[in-house]
Scaffold this active site. Sequence first.
Site, PDB file in Angstrom:
ATOM      1  N   ASP A  17       0.632  -1.016   0.176  1.00 39.95           N
ATOM      2  CA  ASP A  17      -0.358   0.020   0.016  1.00 39.95           C
ATOM      3  C   ASP A  17       0.752   1.343   0.121  1.00 39.95           C
ATOM      4  OD1 ASP A  17      -2.106  -1.858   0.249  1.00 39.95           O
ATOM      5  OD2 ASP A  17      -2.529  -1.479   2.315  1.00 39.95           O
ATOM      6  N   LYS A 115      -7.311  -5.334  -2.629  1.00 43.50           N
ATOM      7  CA  LYS A 115      -7.784  -5.438  -2.055  1.00 43.50           C
ATOM      8  C   LYS A 115      -8.658  -4.765  -1.490  1.00 43.50           C
ATOM      9  CE  LYS A 115      -4.117  -4.120   1.172  1.00 43.50           C
ATOM     10  NZ  LYS A 115      -4.658  -3.375   1.983  1.00 43.50           N
ATOM     11  N   CYS A 160      -1.812  -3.072   7.773  1.00 45.61           N
ATOM     12  CA  CYS A 160      -2.396  -4.011   6.563  1.00 45.61           C
ATOM     13  C   CYS A 160      -1.014  -5.040   7.021  1.00 45.61           C
ATOM     14  CB  CYS A 160      -2.108  -3.583   5.456  1.00 45.61           C
ATOM     15  SG  CYS A 160      -3.744  -2.494   4.846  1.00 45.61           S
TER      16      CYS A 160
END
Length: 212
Positions: A17, A115, A160
């Site tokens: 990310d 995601k 994450c």
Amino acid sequence: MTDTITIGESDVLLVVDIQNDFCPGGKLAVPRGDEVVPIINRVATRFRHVVLTQDWHPPGHRSFASSHRGKRPFETITVDYGAQILWPDHCVQGTPGAQFHDGLQIPHAELVLRKGFRPAIDSYSAFYENDRKTPTGLAGYLRERGLTRVFAAGLALDFCVRYSAEDARREGFAVVVIEDACRGIDVDGSVAATRESFAPLGVTAVAADAIG
Ligand code: VGL
Ligand code: ZN
């Protein structure tokens, strides 16, 4: 001097990310999140195999505080799969905030895994959505490609990256977190809790410099 870790054909770097919304100026900015970009670029040159993840929410996603009347970001609610922290709207599909940071330079990355695209389930982990049951397909992808050791780096350490590291262990991969290539959000001590969680799970923490 720490021992150098030699990277081989069955190792994969999971870059989590590195998106504008998680960097300073973004909608869910991780403090000093952009500092990891040059570190990750450098580490990535050591890996033949790199996977990037991209948080990728539809507008009105259930994890957004704005989707719940009277709720504010960073409050926790209970949904059918358990506790869910509510976030500012972030990483909305197709918006500039969802794009990778401009400085990220890993042209040899082999997979971009998106995601969090299901409207009603958040997905911190690159392996399972937050119901802990819906797989993203990454475990199968890595297995079919003979990749057995996952090096994790990126944003945010306490969400994450943490969930991805835990799930990678759960799926039987060796896991190494490159600590100085991560930054955390820190909701209620979540960064400290994350650091303490690694050793009992068999997750190794290393510095980027240790990767030879
Ligand atoms: C993340 C909160 C919400 C992350 C993504 O990348 O750590 N955190 N969505
Ligand atoms: Zn998200």
